[in-house]
Write a protein that holds these residues in place. Structure first.
Motif, PDB file in Angstrom:
ATOM      1  N   LEU A  37      34.801  45.658  73.735  1.00  0.00           N
ATOM      2  CA  LEU A  37      36.025  45.778  74.526  1.00  0.00           C
ATOM      3  C   LEU A  37      37.130  44.949  73.878  1.00  0.00           C
ATOM      4  CD1 LEU A  37      34.752  45.618  78.219  1.00  0.00           C
ATOM      5  CD2 LEU A  37      35.924  47.525  77.117  1.00  0.00           C
ATOM      6  N   HIS A  38      37.328  45.142  72.595  1.00  0.00           N
ATOM      7  CA  HIS A  38      38.372  44.402  71.896  1.00  0.00           C
ATOM      8  C   HIS A  38      38.955  45.241  70.762  1.00  0.00           C
ATOM      9  CE1 HIS A  38      35.448  43.695  68.714  1.00  0.00           C
ATOM     10  NE2 HIS A  38      34.657  43.046  69.545  1.00  0.00           N
ATOM     11  N   CYS A  83      31.882  38.528  78.160  1.00  0.00           N
ATOM     12  CA  CYS A  83      31.103  39.267  77.158  1.00  0.00           C
ATOM     13  C   CYS A  83      31.284  40.777  77.218  1.00  0.00           C
ATOM     14  CB  CYS A  83      29.629  38.924  77.299  1.00  0.00           C
ATOM     15  SG  CYS A  83      28.874  39.471  78.858  1.00  0.00           S
ATOM     16  N   GLY A  84      32.015  41.300  78.209  1.00  0.00           N
ATOM     17  CA  GLY A  84      32.219  42.742  78.277  1.00  0.00           C
ATOM     18  C   GLY A  84      30.908  43.486  78.409  1.00  0.00           C
ATOM     19  N   PHE A  85      30.737  44.515  77.578  1.00  0.00           N
ATOM     20  CA  PHE A  85      29.515  45.312  77.589  1.00  0.00           C
ATOM     21  C   PHE A  85      28.447  44.744  76.661  1.00  0.00           C
ATOM     22  CE2 PHE A  85      32.692  48.820  78.584  1.00  0.00           C
ATOM     23  CZ  PHE A  85      32.411  48.819  79.934  1.00  0.00           C
ATOM     24  N   GLY A  86      28.649  43.521  76.190  1.00  0.00           N
ATOM     25  CA  GLY A  86      27.628  42.847  75.391  1.00  0.00           C
ATOM     26  C   GLY A  86      27.711  43.113  73.909  1.00  0.00           C
ATOM     27  N   GLY A  87      28.842  43.604  73.421  1.00  0.00           N
ATOM     28  CA  GLY A  87      28.940  43.990  72.019  1.00  0.00           C
ATOM     29  C   GLY A  87      28.763  42.852  71.035  1.00  0.00           C
ATOM     30  N   ASN A 105      29.993  37.068  82.470  1.00  0.00           N
ATOM     31  CA  ASN A 105      31.117  37.906  82.854  1.00  0.00           C
ATOM     32  C   ASN A 105      31.249  37.850  84.372  1.00  0.00           C
ATOM     33  OD1 ASN A 105      33.172  39.864  82.807  1.00  0.00           O
ATOM     34  ND2 ASN A 105      32.144  41.046  81.207  1.00  0.00           N
ATOM     35  N   ILE A 106      32.462  38.142  84.871  1.00  0.00           N
ATOM     36  CA  ILE A 106      32.631  38.258  86.315  1.00  0.00           C
ATOM     37  C   ILE A 106      32.703  39.722  86.750  1.00  0.00           C
ATOM     38  CG2 ILE A 106      33.726  36.004  86.586  1.00  0.00           C
ATOM     39  CD1 ILE A 106      36.426  37.512  86.778  1.00  0.00           C
ATOM     40  N   ASN A 107      32.555  40.642  85.786  1.00  0.00           N
ATOM     41  CA  ASN A 107      32.559  42.070  86.097  1.00  0.00           C
ATOM     42  C   ASN A 107      31.110  42.553  86.123  1.00  0.00           C
ATOM     43  OD1 ASN A 107      32.527  44.999  85.600  1.00  0.00           O
ATOM     44  ND2 ASN A 107      34.752  44.791  85.445  1.00  0.00           N
ATOM     45  N   LYS A 108      30.602  42.849  87.309  1.00  0.00           N
ATOM     46  CA  LYS A 108      29.189  43.191  87.452  1.00  0.00           C
ATOM     47  C   LYS A 108      28.843  44.530  86.813  1.00  0.00           C
ATOM     48  CE  LYS A 108      28.353  40.371  91.563  1.00  0.00           C
ATOM     49  NZ  LYS A 108      27.916  40.341  92.984  1.00  0.00           N
ATOM     50  N   GLU A 109      29.788  45.475  86.822  1.00  0.00           N
ATOM     51  CA  GLU A 109      29.533  46.767  86.173  1.00  0.00           C
ATOM     52  C   GLU A 109      29.359  46.594  84.673  1.00  0.00           C
ATOM     53  OE1 GLU A 109      31.294  50.603  88.248  1.00  0.00           O
ATOM     54  OE2 GLU A 109      32.896  49.165  87.836  1.00  0.00           O
ATOM     55  N   GLN A 110      30.191  45.759  84.064  1.00  0.00           N
ATOM     56  CA  GLN A 110      30.061  45.513  82.636  1.00  0.00           C
ATOM     57  C   GLN A 110      28.737  44.819  82.333  1.00  0.00           C
ATOM     58  OE1 GLN A 110      33.574  43.484  81.220  1.00  0.00           O
ATOM     59  NE2 GLN A 110      34.946  45.119  81.880  1.00  0.00           N
ATOM     60  N   LEU A 111      28.368  43.837  83.152  1.00  0.00           N
ATOM     61  CA  LEU A 111      27.095  43.144  82.952  1.00  0.00           C
ATOM     62  C   LEU A 111      25.912  44.098  83.076  1.00  0.00           C
ATOM     63  CD1 LEU A 111      27.547  39.783  84.883  1.00  0.00           C
ATOM     64  CD2 LEU A 111      27.252  40.063  82.416  1.00  0.00           C
TER      65      LEU A 111
END
Length: 286
Positions: A37-38, A83-87, A105-111
């Motif tokens: 995500l960058h 960490c986004g999607f862990g890339g 991360n604070i975004n549970k969907e991304q985690l």
């Protein structure tokens, strides 16, 4: 960047809408942002071909460059904050062994996606944890290296983040970040612009507003929190091919307002007012 809406739907920030796009089979969104995500990094920007596939390779190259700047080697304990999607964790997992890798991360969907798609290779250990960047749930001196790859601008407090990172790093540990950094002469102007376009930024990048920090402020912050800035790499020109690809992905969503947000970043970057930099900080000696 587009928020992924049309005229008849509720506005959702583009990056917040990515999990839904993936589930709907949006192949371009998945290829572009399914891992990282960058922005992308091209060692020779003239060779960028404008394709989504080329951008995906460049995004991987940016993660590799950041880990090289941090002088990562086998056997380290590493934290990736935002960490986004862990890339970046995936990149470290594939390049090194005997690693303890943690993404928060604070975004549970991304985690959730990170936990599903990034699996530890033999001799490595990976964890993904729901946590706030400014309240790290780890003991003192737990990590060798901390990353914040294109995420620090969304944290609630850079100062609190630096203090927490200093606490969890071992002696000699390193914090390496990627950030959009305004030149000093433009900083005051940006603060005025930022207030005027805050709503547009939030609609594009999500619920947390983007805030920029010049290098001189980073140096003061480092000194105040027990770090020294040991490396700076201005890779703005190497990231510029990102914009035609990302702008195309955003604009096809049909929301001209959010498309203009990233076009604005592009204009500032091409004029040299906003720089894309890698900064590496090291824990100051006692």
């Amino acid at each position: 960047m587009s928020d992924g809406n049309n005229n008849n739907s509720v506005s959702v920030a583009y990056f917040d809408s990515l999990p839904q796009k993936f589930s709907e089979g949006d192949a371009d969104a998945l290829l572009a942002f399914g891992r990282h995500l960058h922005w992308g990094y091209w060692s020779d920007p003239t060779k960028a071909n404008g394709s989504v596939a080329d951008f995906a390779v460049a995004a991987e190259n940016l993660s590799r460059l950041v880990t090289d700047v941090a002088e990562v080697q086998d056997g380290l304990s590493i934290l990736d904050v935002g960490c986004g999607f862990g890339g970046t964790i995936a990149t470290l997992n594939e390049r090194f062994c005997n690693m303890h890798l943690v993404g928060i991360n604070i975004n549970k969907e991304q985690l959730s996606r990170a936990e599903t798609t990034v699996q530890a290779l033999p001799d490595n250990h990976i964890e993904f944890i729901y946590a706030d960047a400014c309240q790290l749930p780890f003991p003192d001196g737990y990590f060798d290296v901390v990353f914040a790859v294109e995420s620090i601008f969304a944290f609630s407090s850079r100062e609190n983040f630096f203090k927490e990172v200093r606490r969890v790093l071992r002696p000699g540990g390193r914090l390496t970040i990627c950030d959009f950094i305004p030149i000093q002469a433009f900083y005051r102007t940006w603060k005025l612009i930022e207030k005027a376009i805050k709503t547009l930024i939030v609609r594009t990048y999500g619920s947390r507003s983007v805030n920029f920090c010049p290098v001189f402020e980073y140096k003061k912050l480092a000194e105040a929190t027990g770090f020294e800035l040991v490396k700076t790499e201005n890779i703005t020109s190497n990231t510029l091919p990102t914009y035609p690809v990302v702008n195309s992905l955003m604009r096809r969503e049909g929301d001209e307002e959010t498309y203009r947000a990233t076009r604005g970043l592009e204009r500032l970057s091409r004029r040299g007012l906003l720089q894309y930099m890698i900064l590496c900080f090291q824990v100051s000696p006692p």
